[in-house]
Design a protein around this motif. Structure first.
Motif, PDB file in Angstrom:
ATOM      1  N   UNK A 227      -4.842 -27.551 -11.737  1.00 26.89           N
ATOM      2  CA  UNK A 227      -5.811 -28.654 -11.827  1.00 26.89           C
ATOM      3  C   UNK A 227      -7.087 -28.236 -11.122  1.00 26.89           C
ATOM      4  N   UNK A 228      -8.140 -28.022 -11.890  1.00 30.00           N
ATOM      5  CA  UNK A 228      -9.411 -27.575 -11.327  1.00 30.00           C
ATOM      6  C   UNK A 228     -10.118 -28.725 -10.615  1.00 30.00           C
ATOM      7  N   UNK A 229     -11.104 -28.371  -9.824  1.00 30.82           N
ATOM      8  CA  UNK A 229     -11.851 -29.350  -9.037  1.00 30.82           C
ATOM      9  C   UNK A 229     -12.448 -30.431  -9.938  1.00 30.82           C
ATOM     10  N   UNK A 230     -12.218 -31.676  -9.539  1.00 34.92           N
ATOM     11  CA  UNK A 230     -12.757 -32.853 -10.236  1.00 34.92           C
ATOM     12  C   UNK A 230     -12.185 -33.058 -11.629  1.00 34.92           C
ATOM     13  N   UNK A 231     -11.083 -32.392 -11.954  1.00 32.62           N
ATOM     14  CA  UNK A 231     -10.394 -32.627 -13.216  1.00 32.62           C
ATOM     15  C   UNK A 231      -9.160 -33.499 -12.966  1.00 32.62           C
ATOM     16  N   UNK A 232      -8.745 -34.230 -14.014  1.00 34.61           N
ATOM     17  CA  UNK A 232      -7.630 -35.164 -13.839  1.00 34.61           C
ATOM     18  C   UNK A 232      -6.302 -34.626 -14.368  1.00 34.61           C
ATOM     19  N   UNK A 233      -6.296 -33.386 -14.896  1.00 43.48           N
ATOM     20  CA  UNK A 233      -5.048 -32.796 -15.363  1.00 43.48           C
ATOM     21  C   UNK A 233      -5.131 -31.279 -15.261  1.00 43.48           C
ATOM     22  N   UNK A 234      -4.002 -30.636 -15.495  1.00 41.19           N
ATOM     23  CA  UNK A 234      -3.949 -29.182 -15.413  1.00 41.19           C
ATOM     24  C   UNK A 234      -4.435 -28.540 -16.712  1.00 41.19           C
ATOM     25  N   UNK A 236      -4.939 -24.426 -18.555  1.00 44.45           N
ATOM     26  CA  UNK A 236      -4.789 -22.978 -18.434  1.00 44.45           C
ATOM     27  C   UNK A 236      -6.179 -22.381 -18.209  1.00 44.45           C
ATOM     28  N   UNK A 237      -6.218 -21.124 -17.769  1.00 40.72           N
ATOM     29  CA  UNK A 237      -7.506 -20.473 -17.527  1.00 40.72           C
ATOM     30  C   UNK A 237      -8.317 -20.384 -18.815  1.00 40.72           C
ATOM     31  N   UNK A 238      -7.644 -20.119 -19.929  1.00 40.92           N
ATOM     32  CA  UNK A 238      -8.343 -20.051 -21.220  1.00 40.92           C
ATOM     33  C   UNK A 238      -8.952 -21.389 -21.572  1.00 40.92           C
ATOM     34  N   UNK A 239      -8.210 -22.469 -21.348  1.00 39.64           N
ATOM     35  CA  UNK A 239      -8.729 -23.815 -21.640  1.00 39.64           C
ATOM     36  C   UNK A 239      -9.904 -24.158 -20.727  1.00 39.64           C
ATOM     37  N   UNK A 240      -9.832 -23.707 -19.472  1.00 37.57           N
ATOM     38  CA  UNK A 240     -10.940 -23.977 -18.548  1.00 37.57           C
ATOM     39  C   UNK A 240     -12.218 -23.264 -18.986  1.00 37.57           C
ATOM     40  N   UNK A 241     -12.088 -22.048 -19.476  1.00 35.01           N
ATOM     41  CA  UNK A 241     -13.271 -21.309 -19.941  1.00 35.01           C
ATOM     42  C   UNK A 241     -13.928 -22.029 -21.112  1.00 35.01           C
ATOM     43  N   UNK A 242     -13.109 -22.593 -22.001  1.00 31.01           N
ATOM     44  CA  UNK A 242     -13.653 -23.379 -23.111  1.00 31.01           C
ATOM     45  C   UNK A 242     -14.262 -24.681 -22.602  1.00 31.01           C
ATOM     46  N   UNK A 243     -13.598 -25.302 -21.639  1.00 32.65           N
ATOM     47  CA  UNK A 243     -14.079 -26.572 -21.098  1.00 32.65           C
ATOM     48  C   UNK A 243     -15.434 -26.425 -20.430  1.00 32.65           C
ATOM     49  N   UNK A 244     -15.599 -25.319 -19.680  1.00 34.73           N
ATOM     50  CA  UNK A 244     -16.837 -25.128 -18.922  1.00 34.73           C
ATOM     51  C   UNK A 244     -17.920 -24.383 -19.709  1.00 34.73           C
ATOM     52  N   UNK A 245     -17.654 -24.065 -20.959  1.00 32.74           N
ATOM     53  CA  UNK A 245     -18.658 -23.353 -21.762  1.00 32.74           C
ATOM     54  C   UNK A 245     -19.910 -24.191 -22.006  1.00 32.74           C
ATOM     55  N   UNK A 246     -19.783 -25.514 -21.838  1.00 30.23           N
ATOM     56  CA  UNK A 246     -20.940 -26.402 -22.003  1.00 30.23           C
ATOM     57  C   UNK A 246     -21.347 -27.060 -20.688  1.00 30.23           C
ATOM     58  N   UNK A 247     -20.722 -26.640 -19.593  1.00 34.61           N
ATOM     59  CA  UNK A 247     -21.035 -27.226 -18.285  1.00 34.61           C
ATOM     60  C   UNK A 247     -22.397 -26.733 -17.809  1.00 34.61           C
TER      61      UNK A 247
END
Length: 634
Positions: A227-234, A236-247
């Motif tokens: 579970x990354x900082x300020x996220x509400x669920x766990x 994977x690293x691959x999913x996080x890279x996609x999630x933060x691609x627009x951050x």
């Protein structure tokens, strides 16, 4: 190249001073990489004229007095403004509605003074400079109870980020402002010495929420889930890279590890993930205002920079610990079995000669006065037994002090630049203009007298400007590429002056014809034989745009330049004059292009530009162009 950070100001309530005024502190956030400078701001009490710089300084300053204090300390008060005014200047009046009108003081900080990048370090430096406080003594201690925290580095980390350092701030107390300052200092260090986290990444964690020993490992992204900082669920690293691609903030760091087969990861004894450097920390160990023990880890490609970053964080914020200016050691266990304790918080001694110090600065002060001046700059000093030298102790907060010349500079700052007497140099020299620049100025004057208008265009351009639009292949051009360009307009250093002039024509199509433009400037050519892998080349370029190409106008300009350079026209192609020889170039119209050869050397090209080039630069009239290298004539 010098790069300057642009600052976004944010003002927060800091401290209650008397019953009438509220004191604010402002720790600004850099939005772009500052290789050379970073600006930080300091906000005091907002009276119409008077500024109080923290009640701990125990003195009131007018704007001018505070500016003088900054100058005496070797800094510069860059601007006195308001948050509303800054937003108005940067984004327009409409965006500034509701912004604070409290006064903001922006102070310019040298890029290598990491100790001044936060309010704590700035105030400490000013107090020592004013003689109200002695330079603190920083210590790294072993915990009295329990074992030393350990960080185990696995062999897999060599594939991605091989170095790690760690420390603990024990029994620390945060308030809203010191907490914000702690986060902001990490941001500034990431943008500065850490080079946008590419060299060093900082992670700070609530030690009471995790259990040591900690492991620094590198795993395939599919094997990492937390579970990354300020996220509400766990994720994977691959999913996080996609999630933060627009951050807005984090997307700029993804490229550091995205293409790696393994990602760095730090977890505790129970497998709880602390961070995935250099992207994001875990939510479980996040720092809050209630945090009392902080575990700091820095992973890096450069061990020296990692130690500097760790020392800086410790020195700036250990003052909030119960045992002030003290940090708890951590053991880092390397794959080869080596055990190293951090933080080092190392002090070292430098010996400077008094005569050299006085000579270089232009003063005449005894050794004891030099020692006092250095102590004011947080460099505790004492006179050596020989009395012609001073022993200077360099603390771990002053990593900017590398050579004796850095110490001489601090003596000059502490003495006061305005107090150094002006003297006439003992030696007289005759200055002369650099020959290449002198020739360039002479040619500019003559080309202008020939009826051409000078322009000054950007030295950076897009790849299409020097390749596709000119009918060339970018792989065949010895161009210097920008590794991480901010815009598509600035991807490479120009290898020719032609695109800049053509874009100037395109931006001035409403001007009456003919348009005759020229530029005498440098281009950059990749050259493996050069010391830095590239070299500058001074060129002159001129073009004529009219309803007809006007090749004869360009040809006449070339003849005039050769006449001025005393290069005769050669009819038999010997080595002493200049002549034209036919050549095919995709940027020029077939059979309307020639190389310029002078003294047996090809120095340039001239001709009528190809219609495809004209259209790609959005022009509607034919253009004749001349570009030559002027360095052979110096």
């Amino acid at each position: 190249m010098i790069y300057r950070d642009e600052i976004n100001q944010s003002i927060n309530k800091y401290h209650q001073y008397s019953d009438k005024s509220i004191q604010n502190s402002e720790l600004c956030r850099s939005t772009e990489e500052n290789l050379d400078q970073c600006l930080v701001g300091l906000v005091g009490i907002f009276h119409p004229v008077t500024l109080v710089v923290l009640d701990i300084l125990d003195v009131e300053f007018s704007d001018d007095q505070f500016s003088d204090l900054c100058f005496e300390f070797g800094l510069e008060l860059d601007e006195v403004t308001t948050e509303k005014q800054m937003i108005t200047n940067e984004q327009g009046a409409e965006q500034s509605a509701g912004a604070s009108e409290d006064i903001v003081y922006r102070i310019e900080i040298p890029a290598n003074r990491y100790d001044l990048l936060c309010l704590e370090g700035l105030v400490l430096g000013l107090l020592v400079f004013q003689g109200k406080l002695s330079p603190p003594r920083y210590k790294a201690v072993t915990p009295e109870k329990g074992s030393v925290q350990k960080l185990i580095v696995t062999p897999a980390t060599k594939l991605i980020r091989p170095y790690a350092v760690a420390a603990v701030l024990r029994n620390i107390t945060f308030n809203q402002d010191s907490y914000k300052s702690f986060i902001d200092l990490q941001d500034k260090l990431h943008q500065n010495i850490c080079r946008k986290r590419s060299l060093v990444a900082i992670g700070t964690h609530d030690l009471d929420t995790v259990v040591g020993p900690f492991t620094y490992d590198a795993k395939p992204p599919s094997d990492i889930k937390f579970q990354a900082l300020n996220q509400d669920k766990e994720y994977t690293a691959t999913e996080l890279m996609d999630l933060y691609s627009t951050h807005a903030q984090l997307k700029q760091y993804l490229h550091i590890i995205k293409d790696s087969p393994v990602y760095p990861i730090i977890y505790d004894k129970n497998g709880v993930v602390l961070s995935m450097p250099p992207i994001i920390n875990g939510n479980h160990s996040r720092i809050t205002l209630n945090t009392r023990n902080v575990f700091i880890e820095c992973t890096a490609l450069d061990l020296t920079k990692a130690k500097i970053v760790l020392d800086t964080l410790i020195c700036m914020f250990s003052q909030y610990c119960i045992d002030k200016y003290t940090a708890e050691c951590c053991e880092v266990l390397l794959p080869d079995g080596t055990v190293t304790r951090y933080p080092e918080l190392a002090y070292r001694e430098e010996v400077v000669n008094i005569q050299k110090t006085n000579t270089y600065i232009g003063i005449s002060e005894p050794a004891d006065k030099i020692a006092k001046l250095l102590t004011k700059m947080c460099l505790k000093s004492e006179v050596a037994n020989s009395e012609d030298q001073v022993i200077v102790e360099v603390p771990p907060s002053r990593h900017d002090v590398i050579h004796a010349c850095d110490i001489y500079e601090d003596v000059a700052v502490s003495y006061g630049y305005n107090n150094i007497k002006k003297t006439i140099p003992k030696t007289a020299t005759i200055g002369a203009q650099f020959p290449l620049n002198k020739l360039s100025d002479q040619l500019r004057e003559q080309i202008a007298q020939a009826g051409f208008t000078e322009v000054l265009t950007f030295s950076l351009c897009s790849r299409d400007d020097i390749a596709t639009k000119l009918g060339r292949n970018i792989n065949d051009i010895p161009a210097v590429h920008i590794s991480n360009p901010k815009t598509l307009e600035f991807q490479v250093a120009r290898t020719t002056l032609v695109p800049g002039l053509l874009k100037t024509l395109a931006a001035n199509k409403k001007m009456p014809l003919p348009m005759k433009l020229f530029e005498v400037s440098d281009v950059v050519i990749r050259d493996e034989t050069a010391e830095v892998g590239a070299r500058n080349e001074r060129r002159g370029c001129a073009l004529n745009c009219n309803r007809t190409p006007g090749f004869e106008i360009i040809h006449g300009l070339l003849d005039r330049l050769m006449q001025l350079l005393e290069i005769p026209r050669s009819s038999n192609k010997d080595m002493t004059g200049y002549y034209l020889q036919a050549v095919d170039d995709p940027a020029y119209f077939p059979q309307r292009c020639a190389e310029v050869v002078a003294n047996g050397q090809v120095i340039g090209i001239m001709g009528v530009l190809h219609p495809d080039v004209i259209m790609k630069f959005e022009l509607t009239h034919p253009v004749a162009c001349l570009e030559i290298n002027i360095e052979p004539f110096v």
